[in-house]
Design an enzyme around this catalytic site. Structure first.
Site, PDB file in Angstrom:
ATOM      1  CE1 TYR A 256     -58.231  -6.109  -7.143  1.00 19.15           C
ATOM      2  CE2 TYR A 256     -57.407  -7.027  -9.207  1.00 19.15           C
ATOM      3  CZ  TYR A 256     -57.914  -5.954  -8.480  1.00 19.15           C
ATOM      4  OH  TYR A 256     -58.105  -4.737  -9.081  1.00 19.15           O
TER       5      TYR A 256
ATOM      6  CG  ASP B  65     -20.436  -9.902 -21.274  1.00 18.24           C
ATOM      7  OD1 ASP B  65     -21.568  -9.571 -21.708  1.00 18.24           O
ATOM      8  OD2 ASP B  65     -20.116 -11.081 -21.084  1.00 18.24           O
TER       9      ASP B  65
ATOM     10  CG  HIS C 189     -58.429  -4.371 -14.047  1.00 14.80           C
ATOM     11  ND1 HIS C 189     -58.691  -5.707 -13.906  1.00 14.80           N
ATOM     12  CD2 HIS C 189     -58.187  -3.910 -12.793  1.00 14.80           C
ATOM     13  CE1 HIS C 189     -58.598  -6.038 -12.636  1.00 14.80           C
ATOM     14  NE2 HIS C 189     -58.305  -4.965 -11.930  1.00 14.80           N
TER      15      HIS C 189
END
Length: 809
Positions: free
Chosen positions: A258, A543, A224
């Site tokens: 960013y 369940d 990155h």
């Protein structure tokens, strides 16, 4: 004091956090091994920009980040805080992103994160460099900020050492010692360290460590890009002496970017470049043992488009340049979430992998709770290392999905949106017929699952359906309404193949299932029981439907691979458990004409008297041997019919041909979801998890008061419930919600929606939500959907056919 010996592999932010959390709980015999220097361990911690954004579609991941904020805010290193709450600012330059920020603001409210939507002008006041003319608005989260990762490591290391832990650097792990299925120690180039528990917190080296232990670690290292600009005088003026940053972390997700301050420079991270999978150099025999293995040379050409996009958003950068950069290695899993938990194949070997700084302290706390208390306080089913199917663990799959997760880090992702590749991977035997009917497939667990069939679109003509907004209209068709209606009025076939099926056999099978589940499974062969798996605290792990097919033979309908793992961990030698899902297939035949369709195909009595509700028969339909279960998850008469995969297509064709005279259709998951909401049937992992007890989830009927089972003692000690899974009907027949939205009572957040969908029989959207237990039917609330407050009313349940007359006929 606990005497367990723990060895943690990796002294990055996760390993240091884990040592701190373990020693705080009294496990003081903790050794942390690091192959590099402790001052700069060789993993992602050493280069991470330290962004902490709390809001996430996953409540678990949000809580990990929120705890990281709380913990790091309490830490100092050398008199300086380890966390800077500068806030976060996400900006939208497209209508789609602006809508998504409204959705994200709702998620923040649901999970308890402070946040506010801002105008372009307000965004520019927080970030004066922004070109506000490009913006639709922004989302500001004032408690987000910057984690100083290495100082946080030092602070937590000091605390752990003060309690007895030791940290050893320049120790390269070369093997995992084991005996009789348990870990016994860690072998390094400087000796062996005995251990009762070993935790791999090795980051992108996780697969390497896992291979030494014989444990699969489905993780892909990817590079990155991160760059720093030349000095920018405007930034320096805004930051005082010793201040690294004061402005919020800025995210420009429409361009996968960013930004964060580094005093007088700007750091820029990019996910916009081509994927760069990394094959890390071996830990032993690296050419340069002093080099930082987590950073690779910066590839300027890959970053060039991102620089231009940065200048567009922040025009002042046009007078600057990229001064330096690197390609840093991060870890990605097939679904983008961490890998946490203890291996079943090698007891005592734990994973704490694929964890970014954002979630570091929270994930470490969860693993420490798991190790010391036997379970984490937070539901971790999304992060459980056993959550993946075998078909999702191949190196090719991990690489393809990991790469895709990198590309989609900042994408606007719809909750139903599947990845494009590799598909199709798992298909039921009915897949060719489903394609012929125009099946629209989404994916779950690697399975292609039809959500509706275009062949049914003409049946929707003339139906009065409410208009849908752009978000709820995605992955939906009017055919869904037609399929739900046909199931209520005639008969429909549903593909139940992806439902997990376990075969439990052996002389101890009955006693085992009786001990593990809450309801009475000690019934004669031919009985089916709905029951729950609980953990020791009474939380709902899953369940199940348990069909007793013989004295020592059961077919269990379960939810995930983690259910198989849980049962295998508790089984004794007189019990055999086998996952039979891939070798079998199933069709749900439901609707008022289901018996008319099925009865002529068999010599067995399928009348209500001859084949009652919650009963099972092994029989033949035409030429096909089937296990027939009289169950209905949609609230209509019918059966689940299972056979072997080789006969699946014959079963489909047999039912289809016999059903023509009764108006049979094929129906998909979307209609199934709508019908089950009308009946109030819960979906594990969505409506309830192990954070919830049966009675508050509305499942007390599945708990027998006269038997002992795992979790019984905890239920007996439990205080009266203060929350309840509550049925809501939206007041406006045209209103829609999708799930995870905040619910407000008298204007204040009171809970959140779990699952939701339109009830075509009722003509209203149905939402289930966790709300205060004291709320009664008729109480008005509001559900926040993309910033709009939609009125809804608490309703008694089940909403449809409360007397069960349609099923028991």
């Amino acid at each position: 004091m606990n005497r367990s010996r723990v060895v943690v592999i990796g002294a990055g932010i996760v390993g240091c956090s884990l040592a701190d959390e373990l020693t705080a709980r009294g496990w003081t015999d903790v050794t942390v091994l690091e192959q590099g220097p402790l001052s700069a361990p060789g993993g992602s911690t050493s280069h991470a920009p330290g962004l902490v954004f709390q809001t996430n579609p996953s409540r678990t991941m949000t809580e990990f980040a929120a705890y990281t904020v709380r913990k790091l805010s309490s830490l100092e290193d050398g008199g300086r805080p380890c966390y800077q709450p500068v806030g976060g600012l996400e900006v939208a330059t497209t209508e789609a992103r602006w809508a998504d920020l409204h959705r994200k603001a709702g998620l923040a409210t649901s999970w308890g994160v402070r946040g506010a939507l801002l105008t372009p002008r307000q965004c520019a006041q927080l970030w004066p460099m922004l070109d506000e003319t490009l913006l639709h608005g922004g989302f500001h989260t004032p408690d987000d900020g910057l984690a100083r990762a290495l100082p946080a490591c030092r602070a937590q290391t000091a605390r752990a050492v003060s309690r007895g832990a030791r940290f050893l650097d320049r120790h390269t792990v070369t093997g995992i010692a084991r005996a009789d299925g348990r870990v016994t120690g860690v072998v390094t180039d400087r000796g062996t360290f005995p251990a009762d528990h070993v935790v791999s917190a090795a980051g992108f080296r996780g697969p390497e460590i896992g291979a030494m232990a014989g444990v699969d670690v489905p993780l892909l290292p990817l590079a990155h890009q991160y760059a720093r600009t030349a000095p920018l005088p405007g930034l320096a003026r805004g930051n005082g002496p010793g201040e690294e940053a004061t402005r919020p972390i800025l995210r420009f997700q429409d361009r996968d970017l960013y930004f964060r301050e580094h005093h007088d420079r700007l750091g820029i991270g990019s996910y916009a470049h081509r994927p760069m999978p990394v094959d890390p150099p071996p830990a032993v025999g690296r050419p340069d043992p002093h080099a930082m293995p987590s950073t690779l040379p910066f590839t300027e050409d890959d970053f060039a488009p991102s620089w231009q996009e940065s200048v567009t958003l922040l025009p002042a950068l046009g007078a600057s340049r990229v001064a330096e950069g690197f390609n840093g290695i991060l870890s990605f899993t097939p679904d983008g979430l961490p890998l946490l938990g203890e291996s079943r194949e090698l007891r005592g070997f734990w994973l704490a992998e694929a964890i970014w700084v954002t979630h570091s302290a929270g994930a470490a706390r969860a693993v420490a709770e798991w190790m010391t208390d036997g379970r984490p306080a937070l539901d971790l089913h999304e992060c459980d290392l056993h959550r993946f199917e075998d078909a999702q663990r191949s190196p090719a799959y991990v690489a393809e999905r990991g790469t895709r997760n990198f590309l989609e880090v900042y994408d606007v992702i719809h909750p139903l949106q599947p990845m494009d590749q590799p598909r199709p991977l798992r298909t039921s035997p009915f897949y060719p017929r489903q394609q012929q009917l125009g099946g629209y497939f989404l994916e779950g667990g690697g399975w292609e699952r039809p959500h509706w069939y275009e062949a049914n679109a003409p049946l929707a003509e003339g139906l009065r359906l409410p208009e849908r907004d752009a978000w709820s209209a995605r992955y939906w068709s009017p055919a869904v309404a037609a399929e739900a209606r046909a199931t209520r009025e005639t008969v429909a076939l549903y593909d139940m193949t992806p439902l997990r099926r376990l075969e439990v056999t052996g002389p101890g099978a009955l006693g085992f299932l009786d001990r593990m589940t809450t309801n009475n499974v000690r019934k004669k062969p031919g009985a089916v029981t709905y029951t729950l798996l609980l953990d020791e605290t009474g939380g709902i792990r899953s369940d199940l439907t348990v069909a007793r097919l013989g004295p020592d033979r059961f077919q269990v309908g379960a939810n995930s691979p983690a259910d198989l793992d849980w049962l295998l961990r508790h089984a004794q030698s007189d019990v055999r458990i086998r996952d039979i899902t891939s070798g079998t297939c199933g069709i749900g035949v439901w609707g008022p004409r289901a018996r008319d369709l099925v009865q002529p195909l068999t010599r067995d009595d399928f009348s209500h008297q001859g084949f009652g509700y919650f009963r099972a028969k092994e029989t033949y339909l035409g030429h096909v041997p089937v296990t027939a279960l009289r169950l209905s998850y949609v609230g209509e008469l019918g059966w689940e019919l299972y056979t072997t995969a080789d006969l699946g297509l014959r079963l489909w064709d047999t039912l289809w041909e016999a059903g023509r005279r009764h108006g049979v259709i094929a129906a998909g998951r979307s209609a199934f979801h709508s019908l089950r909401l009308e009946k109030g049937y819960r979906a594990w992992g969505v409506d309830m998890t192990d954070e919830h007890h049966p009675h508050e989830a509305g499942l007390g009927f599945a708990v027998r008061g006269d038997k002992d089972f795992v979790g019984r003692a905890a239920l007996d000690r439990a205080a009266p419930a203060t929350r309840r899974l509550t049925a809501l009907l939206l007041d406006d027949p045209a209103a829609q919600v999708l799930g995870k939205e905040p619910v407000r009572l008298d204007g204040a957040p009171a809970g959140y929606v779990t699952s939701a969908g339109y009830g075509y029989t009722l003509g209203r959207c149905i939402a289930y939500a966790w709300l205060p237990a004291a709320l009664t039917a008729g109480t008005g609330v509001h559900i926040e959907y993309f910033g709009e407050q939609l009125p809804a009313t608490v309703a008694d349940e089940p909403l449809f056919d409360p007397d069960m007359t349609r099923i028991r006929c």
